[in-house]
Design an enzyme around this catalytic site. Structure first.
Site, PDB file in Angstrom:
ATOM      1  N   SER A   1      17.491  44.781  37.146  1.00 56.82           N
ATOM      2  CA  SER A   1      16.203  44.090  37.265  1.00 56.82           C
ATOM      3  C   SER A   1      15.493  44.548  38.536  1.00 56.82           C
ATOM      4  O   SER A   1      16.147  44.859  39.541  1.00 56.82           O
ATOM      5  CB  SER A   1      16.431  42.579  37.354  1.00 56.82           C
ATOM      6  OG  SER A   1      15.203  41.919  37.603  1.00 56.82           O
TER       7      SER A   1
ATOM      8  N   TYR B   1      21.125  35.789  41.833  1.00 55.57           N
ATOM      9  CA  TYR B   1      20.621  36.677  40.773  1.00 55.57           C
ATOM     10  C   TYR B   1      20.280  38.053  41.342  1.00 55.57           C
ATOM     11  O   TYR B   1      20.727  39.083  40.834  1.00 55.57           O
ATOM     12  CB  TYR B   1      19.403  36.046  40.097  1.00 55.57           C
ATOM     13  CG  TYR B   1      18.838  36.872  38.962  1.00 55.57           C
ATOM     14  CD1 TYR B   1      19.495  36.947  37.734  1.00 55.57           C
ATOM     15  CD2 TYR B   1      17.643  37.577  39.102  1.00 55.57           C
ATOM     16  CE1 TYR B   1      18.976  37.700  36.686  1.00 55.57           C
ATOM     17  CE2 TYR B   1      17.121  38.332  38.064  1.00 55.57           C
ATOM     18  CZ  TYR B   1      17.784  38.388  36.862  1.00 55.57           C
ATOM     19  OH  TYR B   1      17.267  39.139  35.825  1.00 55.57           O
TER      20      TYR B   1
END
Ligand SMILES: NC(=O)c1ccc[n+]([C@@H]2O[C@H](COP(=O)([O-])OP(=O)(O)OC[C@H]3O[C@@H](n4cnc5c(N)ncnc54)[C@H](OP(=O)(O)O)[C@@H]3O)[C@@H](O)[C@H]2O)c1
Length: 274
Positions: free
Chosen positions: A167, A180
């Site tokens: 990501s 995350y």
């Protein structure tokens, strides 16, 4: 025994250029996509099926897995049924069952897409911070590494390839919960380290999506942030699942035969404008 072939003169090979025309034909290839019961993983599984691959659909939700499997059977050129394995990737026994069922059914593995990604907002002051951290790292990193361990002996036999869904979040600490973002940064390092360790037989790459319209994005991000993401993207739109699926197919294809250890940003250029 692998040998290094020194190229001493430039010889254009016409066959190699013609092969590009057929490079999206995945007939006879087996593709396992984790997190394929929705969103990006669903799109990746569907595109590979359209291109002729035998596909493994997996996630925790049995009803969603079945829905995706029905769609895939319709999309497949020879109406091939995908294998459905309902599994929680954070459980080692489920991960082992996933790989065993794949090999039992198809006898080989060509492409492993580690796409599961969990993200929960938290801060260091939160009492539950370390619980979130442990779960996030288990779901996003440890489970994928476990699956790679199980897959390597089969991928070696097929000169296969591994693709991880990372990501842009790994680069954006101001916008991203620490667990995350850190889990995706770890994935980026693992991609490069595994490319070193598993080459030349197995190629290992990652894709870093930007803002991609999925249920998860809408659930996690306020509308204002998605709007900001659209404005900041140099290509002035939010990403689609198909944008990422096409990148995955490219990286798995023979066109990417000389690409390993790389991280392909599929983000409309936002990483350079945020
Ligand atoms: N959408 C974006 O804007 C965006 C941006 C950058 C990166 N990404 C990354 O892209 C990947 C896919 O995200 P998405 O947006 O498509 O989200 P999504 O629609 O929520 O998909 C997540 C998938 O992971 C599966 N999953 C989650 N936890 C699992 C577990 N413990 N065991 C097995 N399967 C599990 C879910 O299936 P079940 O619920 O059925 O288990 C689902 O199929 C993630 O790695 C995410 O970090 C997304």
């Amino acid at each position: 025994m692998w040998t290094v072939n020194a190229i001493t003169k430039y010889e254009p090979n016409g066959d190699e250029y013609y092969a590009v025309k057929n490079s999206r034909n995945f007939t006879g290839k087996v593709v396992l996509v984790t997190g394929s019961t929705s969103g990006i993983g669903e799109g990746i599984a569907k595109l590979f099926a359209i291109l002729g691959a035998s596909v493994v659909v997996t996630g925790r939700r049995a009803n969603e897995a079945q829905r995706v499997a029905n769609d895939i059977q319709q999309l497949s050129p020879n109406k091939q049924k995908p294998l459905v394995v309902v599994a929680d990737i954070t459980k080692t026994e489920d991960t082992e069952r996933l790989m065993n069922k794949t090999i039992e059914k198809f006898g080989q593995l060509d492409v492993l897409i580690n796409n599961v990604g969990a993200g929960v907002f938290t801060t260091i002051r939160d009492d539950k911070f370390l619980d979130v951290y442990d779960y996030t790292f288990n779901a996003n990193v440890r489970s994928g590494l476990k699956l790679i361990q199980l897959a390597v002996p089969y991928l070696e036999l097929t000169n296969g390839t591994i693709i991880g869904t990372s990501s842009i979040a790994s680069q954006l600490p101001a916008l991203t919960p620490l667990p995350y973002g850190a889990s995706k940064a770890t994935l980026d390092f693992a991609t490069r380290a595994l490319a070193v360790e598993l080459g030349p037989r197995i190629r290992v790459n990652a894709i870093s999506p930007g803002f991609i319209m999925t249920e998860a994005l809408v659930k996690l991000m306020p509308e204002s942030v998605i709007k900001m993401g659209t404005e900041k993207a140099l290509l002035k739109r939010v990403g689609r699942v198909a944008d990422v699926a096409k990148a995955a197919v490219f990286l798995a294809s023979t066109d990417a035969a000389f690409i390993t250890g790389t991280n392909l940003y599929v983000d409309g250029g936002i990483i350079n404008n945020i």
